[in-house]
Design an enzyme around this catalytic site. Structure first.
Site, PDB file in Angstrom:
ATOM      1  N   TYR A 128     -81.260   4.756   8.082  1.00  0.00           N
ATOM      2  CA  TYR A 128     -80.281   5.235   9.045  1.00  0.00           C
ATOM      3  C   TYR A 128     -78.927   5.143   8.351  1.00  0.00           C
ATOM      4  O   TYR A 128     -78.393   4.054   8.167  1.00  0.00           O
ATOM      5  CB  TYR A 128     -80.300   4.382  10.310  1.00  0.00           C
ATOM      6  N   CYS A 129     -78.401   6.285   7.927  1.00  0.00           N
ATOM      7  CA  CYS A 129     -77.135   6.366   7.212  1.00  0.00           C
ATOM      8  C   CYS A 129     -76.050   6.636   8.261  1.00  0.00           C
ATOM      9  O   CYS A 129     -75.975   7.730   8.822  1.00  0.00           O
ATOM     10  CB  CYS A 129     -77.221   7.489   6.184  1.00  0.00           C
ATOM     11  N   ILE A 130     -75.241   5.634   8.542  1.00  0.00           N
ATOM     12  CA  ILE A 130     -74.367   5.646   9.720  1.00  0.00           C
ATOM     13  C   ILE A 130     -72.894   5.577   9.314  1.00  0.00           C
ATOM     14  O   ILE A 130     -72.516   4.824   8.414  1.00  0.00           O
ATOM     15  CB  ILE A 130     -74.719   4.454  10.636  1.00  0.00           C
TER      16      ILE A 130
END
Length: 157
Positions: A128-130
């Protein structure tokens, strides 16, 4: 996972009006959360944060990710292997920029958070690249005072 928070807690996560959000957020935070923007890599608040705590939606306070699931991805954005409370993380198809990706949004705030990819570590294999601009960090020492005492257990291992 409303059972963890209960129906009364969801009221806490109501999305404010666009004008209220505009007043509350910086220009970058507004662009990222409300207009599906992206902040620069390696130039954001949490890409290299190594403190223990949880990350919540900057707009609504929905609990989204934990430092216990954060890892170094080398991308310049905070990366997590899984959500803290899956119910508060919604996936949508994003076909912008000439590619198809899975966009990550918060359930109640409908804030743009980032994207999820299948090149993460075990056990989930997800990354999950947030955007930091979408998040607010609550240190473990402040969880109870901030109203997130339900999540203290994960730091007592």
């Amino acid at each position: 996972m409303d059972s963890v928070w209960g129906k009364e807690k969801t009221v806490r996560f109501l999305k404010p009006s666009r004008d209220e959000i505009r007043k509350k957020l910086s220009d970058l935070q507004f662009e990222v959360t409300q207009e599906d923007g992206t902040e620069p890599p390696f130039q954001n608040d949490y890409w290299d944060n190594h403190k223990e705590g949880i990350y919540v939606d900057r707009v609504t306070g929905e609990p989204l990710f934990s430092s216990t699931d954060k890892f170094e991805s080398g991308t310049g954005w905070p990366s997590f292997s899984r959500p803290l409370v899956e119910e508060y993380v919604v996936m949508k198809t994003d076909s912008s920029h000439g590619m198809v990706r899975s966009e990550v949004r918060s359930k109640y705030g409908d804030s743009h958070l980032g994207h999820v990819f299948d090149d993460g570590p075990k056990p989930t294999g997800l990354r999950y690249c947030i955007n930091s601009a979408s998040l607010k960090f609550i240190p473990k020492e402040e969880l109870e005072r901030a109203g997130y005492s339900e999540f203290k257990w994960q730091f007592d291992r």
